[in-house]
Design a protein around this motif. Structure first.
Motif, PDB file in Angstrom:
ATOM      1  N   LEU A 183       0.866  -1.168   0.067  1.00 32.68           N
ATOM      2  CA  LEU A 183      -0.001   0.112   0.083  1.00 32.68           C
ATOM      3  C   LEU A 183       1.090   1.256  -0.102  1.00 32.68           C
ATOM      4  CD1 LEU A 183      -2.648   1.365   0.132  1.00 32.68           C
ATOM      5  CD2 LEU A 183      -2.715   1.022   2.672  1.00 32.68           C
ATOM      6  N   ALA A 184       2.181   1.066   0.699  1.00 34.28           N
ATOM      7  CA  ALA A 184       2.892   2.413   0.685  1.00 34.28           C
ATOM      8  C   ALA A 184       3.231   2.527  -0.656  1.00 34.28           C
ATOM      9  CB  ALA A 184       3.865   2.040   1.997  1.00 34.28           C
ATOM     10  N   THR A 185       3.773   1.764  -1.197  1.00 33.98           N
ATOM     11  CA  THR A 185       4.308   1.688  -2.557  1.00 33.98           C
ATOM     12  C   THR A 185       3.408   2.114  -3.599  1.00 33.98           C
ATOM     13  OG1 THR A 185       5.868  -0.031  -2.158  1.00 33.98           O
ATOM     14  CG2 THR A 185       5.695   0.554  -4.411  1.00 33.98           C
ATOM     15  N   ALA A 186       2.207   1.728  -3.589  1.00 32.67           N
ATOM     16  CA  ALA A 186       1.154   2.314  -4.226  1.00 32.67           C
ATOM     17  C   ALA A 186       0.698   3.494  -3.920  1.00 32.67           C
ATOM     18  CB  ALA A 186      -0.170   1.371  -4.025  1.00 32.67           C
ATOM     19  N   ILE A 187       0.772   4.150  -2.950  1.00 31.02           N
ATOM     20  CA  ILE A 187       0.696   5.553  -2.606  1.00 31.02           C
ATOM     21  C   ILE A 187       1.557   6.273  -3.188  1.00 31.02           C
ATOM     22  CG2 ILE A 187       0.844   7.229  -0.634  1.00 31.02           C
ATOM     23  CD1 ILE A 187      -0.342   5.129   1.085  1.00 31.02           C
ATOM     24  N   ARG A 188       2.822   5.910  -3.385  1.00 32.47           N
ATOM     25  CA  ARG A 188       4.077   6.467  -4.063  1.00 32.47           C
ATOM     26  C   ARG A 188       3.680   6.574  -5.278  1.00 32.47           C
ATOM     27  NH1 ARG A 188       7.064   3.883   0.344  1.00 32.47           N
ATOM     28  NH2 ARG A 188       7.918   5.776   1.556  1.00 32.47           N
ATOM     29  N   LEU A 189       3.110   5.582  -5.986  1.00 34.64           N
ATOM     30  CA  LEU A 189       2.896   5.473  -7.359  1.00 34.64           C
ATOM     31  C   LEU A 189       1.948   6.382  -7.903  1.00 34.64           C
ATOM     32  CD1 LEU A 189       3.505   4.184 -10.217  1.00 34.64           C
ATOM     33  CD2 LEU A 189       1.908   2.168  -9.549  1.00 34.64           C
ATOM     34  N   ARG A 190       0.853   6.429  -6.942  1.00 34.42           N
ATOM     35  CA  ARG A 190      -0.316   7.392  -7.166  1.00 34.42           C
ATOM     36  C   ARG A 190       0.044   8.669  -7.267  1.00 34.42           C
ATOM     37  NH1 ARG A 190      -5.360   4.856  -8.823  1.00 34.42           N
ATOM     38  NH2 ARG A 190      -5.694   2.979  -7.797  1.00 34.42           N
ATOM     39  N   ALA A 191       0.951   9.097  -6.219  1.00 36.98           N
ATOM     40  CA  ALA A 191       1.536  10.338  -6.180  1.00 36.98           C
ATOM     41  C   ALA A 191       2.104  10.823  -7.444  1.00 36.98           C
ATOM     42  CB  ALA A 191       2.069  10.475  -4.839  1.00 36.98           C
ATOM     43  N   VAL A 192       2.932  10.012  -7.950  1.00 35.32           N
ATOM     44  CA  VAL A 192       3.739  10.518  -9.174  1.00 35.32           C
ATOM     45  C   VAL A 192       2.868  10.504 -10.276  1.00 35.32           C
ATOM     46  CG1 VAL A 192       5.522   9.416 -10.946  1.00 35.32           C
ATOM     47  CG2 VAL A 192       6.103   9.130  -8.534  1.00 35.32           C
ATOM     48  N   ALA A 193       1.887   9.705 -10.410  1.00 38.57           N
ATOM     49  CA  ALA A 193       0.880   9.929 -11.380  1.00 38.57           C
ATOM     50  C   ALA A 193      -0.021  11.315 -11.277  1.00 38.57           C
ATOM     51  CB  ALA A 193      -0.066   8.956 -11.578  1.00 38.57           C
ATOM     52  N   MET A 194      -0.134  11.623 -10.045  1.00 34.94           N
ATOM     53  CA  MET A 194      -0.916  12.986  -9.759  1.00 34.94           C
ATOM     54  C   MET A 194       0.065  14.114 -10.047  1.00 34.94           C
ATOM     55  SD  MET A 194      -3.496  12.538  -6.511  1.00 34.94           S
ATOM     56  CE  MET A 194      -2.283  11.244  -5.618  1.00 34.94           C
ATOM     57  N   ALA A 229      -3.259  11.527   1.529  1.00 39.28           N
ATOM     58  CA  ALA A 229      -4.578  11.101   1.683  1.00 39.28           C
ATOM     59  C   ALA A 229      -5.254  10.668   0.508  1.00 39.28           C
ATOM     60  CB  ALA A 229      -5.094  12.044   2.645  1.00 39.28           C
ATOM     61  N   TYR A 230      -5.248  11.481  -0.592  1.00 36.94           N
ATOM     62  CA  TYR A 230      -5.932  11.079  -1.900  1.00 36.94           C
ATOM     63  C   TYR A 230      -5.640   9.773  -2.280  1.00 36.94           C
ATOM     64  CZ  TYR A 230      -6.984  16.279  -2.075  1.00 36.94           C
ATOM     65  OH  TYR A 230      -7.478  17.380  -1.958  1.00 36.94           O
ATOM     66  N   ALA A 231      -4.295   9.580  -2.302  1.00 37.24           N
ATOM     67  CA  ALA A 231      -3.475   8.397  -2.905  1.00 37.24           C
ATOM     68  C   ALA A 231      -4.000   6.870  -2.170  1.00 37.24           C
ATOM     69  CB  ALA A 231      -2.263   8.524  -2.913  1.00 37.24           C
ATOM     70  N   ALA A 232      -4.118   7.318  -0.920  1.00 41.83           N
ATOM     71  CA  ALA A 232      -4.448   6.148   0.204  1.00 41.83           C
ATOM     72  C   ALA A 232      -5.753   5.836  -0.022  1.00 41.83           C
ATOM     73  CB  ALA A 232      -4.132   6.551   1.503  1.00 41.83           C
ATOM     74  N   ALA A 233      -6.520   7.041  -0.142  1.00 40.76           N
ATOM     75  CA  ALA A 233      -8.212   6.984  -0.379  1.00 40.76           C
ATOM     76  C   ALA A 233      -8.568   5.971  -1.519  1.00 40.76           C
ATOM     77  CB  ALA A 233      -8.813   7.990  -0.181  1.00 40.76           C
ATOM     78  N   ALA A 234      -7.775   6.314  -2.661  1.00 41.45           N
ATOM     79  CA  ALA A 234      -7.866   5.652  -4.036  1.00 41.45           C
ATOM     80  C   ALA A 234      -7.554   4.401  -3.746  1.00 41.45           C
ATOM     81  CB  ALA A 234      -7.205   6.327  -4.904  1.00 41.45           C
ATOM     82  N   GLU A 235      -6.581   3.821  -3.196  1.00 40.06           N
ATOM     83  CA  GLU A 235      -6.175   2.336  -3.201  1.00 40.06           C
ATOM     84  C   GLU A 235      -7.084   1.646  -2.118  1.00 40.06           C
ATOM     85  OE1 GLU A 235      -3.720   0.613  -4.342  1.00 40.06           O
ATOM     86  OE2 GLU A 235      -3.363   2.165  -5.946  1.00 40.06           O
ATOM     87  N   THR A 236      -7.665   2.290  -1.146  1.00 43.93           N
ATOM     88  CA  THR A 236      -8.442   1.679  -0.262  1.00 43.93           C
ATOM     89  C   THR A 236     -10.083   1.715  -0.285  1.00 43.93           C
ATOM     90  OG1 THR A 236      -8.300   3.534   1.335  1.00 43.93           O
ATOM     91  CG2 THR A 236      -6.718   1.899   1.514  1.00 43.93           C
ATOM     92  N   GLY A 237     -10.276   2.248  -1.483  1.00 42.96           N
ATOM     93  CA  GLY A 237     -11.772   2.473  -1.952  1.00 42.96           C
ATOM     94  C   GLY A 237     -12.642   3.531  -1.272  1.00 42.96           C
ATOM     95  N   LEU A 238     -11.941   4.456  -0.644  1.00 39.25           N
ATOM     96  CA  LEU A 238     -12.824   5.557  -0.114  1.00 39.25           C
ATOM     97  C   LEU A 238     -12.978   6.574  -1.221  1.00 39.25           C
ATOM     98  CD1 LEU A 238     -10.679   6.024   3.082  1.00 39.25           C
ATOM     99  CD2 LEU A 238     -12.727   4.656   2.863  1.00 39.25           C
ATOM    100  N   ALA A 297     -10.381   7.341 -10.160  1.00 35.03           N
ATOM    101  CA  ALA A 297     -10.567   8.148 -11.547  1.00 35.03           C
ATOM    102  C   ALA A 297     -10.455   9.570 -11.216  1.00 35.03           C
ATOM    103  CB  ALA A 297     -11.837   7.843 -12.250  1.00 35.03           C
ATOM    104  N   ALA A 298     -10.923  10.006 -10.096  1.00 38.07           N
ATOM    105  CA  ALA A 298     -11.036  11.314  -9.695  1.00 38.07           C
ATOM    106  C   ALA A 298      -9.438  11.861  -9.546  1.00 38.07           C
ATOM    107  CB  ALA A 298     -11.705  11.368  -8.116  1.00 38.07           C
ATOM    108  N   LEU A 299      -8.784  10.978  -9.175  1.00 34.21           N
ATOM    109  CA  LEU A 299      -7.069  11.572  -9.209  1.00 34.21           C
ATOM    110  C   LEU A 299      -6.777  12.259  -9.943  1.00 34.21           C
ATOM    111  CD1 LEU A 299      -5.333   8.424  -7.119  1.00 34.21           C
ATOM    112  CD2 LEU A 299      -6.437  10.479  -6.159  1.00 34.21           C
TER     113      LEU A 299
END
Length: 268
Positions: free
Chosen positions: A11-22, A67-76, A80-82
């Motif tokens: 999950l921590a790695t996925a948060i980083r990946l989401r952040a890079v994409a944002m 927080a956005y990245a973690a929320a996207a990964e955990t279904g909150l 697509a909103a990212l």
């Protein structure tokens, strides 16, 4: 959700990946904050937070990217909103405000989050909501703000044991290294003097953070998470500014490839 150590590391790695994409579409942004705080957000949203019951306060508004990245990964939130992060008119603002989704309370101005978190925790006690936990994310640069220590003294006095602070001690602020601007050490001793339980730990050890979050406490608790704004991305150049990282297209591509390879290699 799976709260095992391997799952939280993923999950921590996925948060980083989401952040890079944002950050990539703009070519710059608050990537360093997501890199340093990824394990903290993974531990809270992946192992501790209960939607509809607990509260999360994001005091430094620019950390809301994690927080956005973690929320996207955990279904909150819808992942697509990212894609709208940081764009004009988007609800996913680059610097969070009271309108931002995901955290129950987000502060734009530094130093205010702990006051809000302490108020929530006391209100929950007074209304008999003894099962509610409040998690407050703050940064080490904020410790230069007097309001933080007023709130810490208040929470310590009232023994708000359902309040946990995750302090991202990455030694980075817009003017340079925190320790070159104002000496804030010894951090743990300061919080203890205000009546807090203080745990000083490796902020990139997600298992240690998760374990500390579930430890029982009779007083408010602060987790002093020692981190780096470069952690998890070996491709960043030596001179990358941790506070506001420039991410041209070639570097964004390399960062994405590195993080995807790390996720693909995690079969544990």
């Amino acid at each position: 959700m799976d709260a095992s150590e391997p799952a939280l590391r993923r999950l921590a790695t996925a948060i980083r990946l989401r952040a890079v994409a944002m950050v990539a579409p703009q070519g710059f942004g608050y990537l360093g904050q997501a890199l340093s705080a990824a394990e903290q957000y993974a531990a809270v949203y992946g192992a501790a937070y209960r939607r509809g019951t607990d509260r999360v306060v994001c005091s430094p508004g620019h950390y809301v990217i994690a927080a956005y990245a973690a929320a996207a990964e955990t279904g909150l939130i819808d992942e697509a909103a990212l894609a709208s992060y940081g764009q004009n008119g988007s609800s996913l603002e680059a610097i969070g405000t009271e309108r931002s989704p995901v955290p129950e309370f987000t502060c734009g101005s530094l130093g205010q989050g702990l006051s809000a978190a302490a108020g929530f925790a006391l209100a929950d006690r007074l209304t008999g909501r003894d099962d509610v936990r409040t998690y407050a994310f703050i940064s080490d640069g904020e410790l230069q703000e007097g309001q933080v220590w007023e709130a810490a003294m208040f929470a310590g006095h009232h023994r708000l044991s359902r309040l946990t602070v995750l302090l991202d001690a990455n030694n980075s602020q817009v003017d340079g290294p925190v320790d070159s601007i104002t000496t804030i050490e010894p951090v743990a001793a300061k919080w203890q003097a205000f009546g807090w339980d203080a745990v000083d730990l490796d902020g990139h050890d997600v298992a240690a953070i998760a374990a500390a979050l579930t430890a029982g406490a009779l007083r408010p608790q602060v987790l002093i998470c020692r981190t780096s704004t470069r952690h998890g991305l070996a491709v960043l150049p030596p001179g990358a500014d941790g506070h506001f990282i420039k991410l041209p297209a070639d570097l964004a591509e390399a960062a994405t490839a590195e993080l995807r390879a790390e996720l693909a290699g995690r079969h544990d």
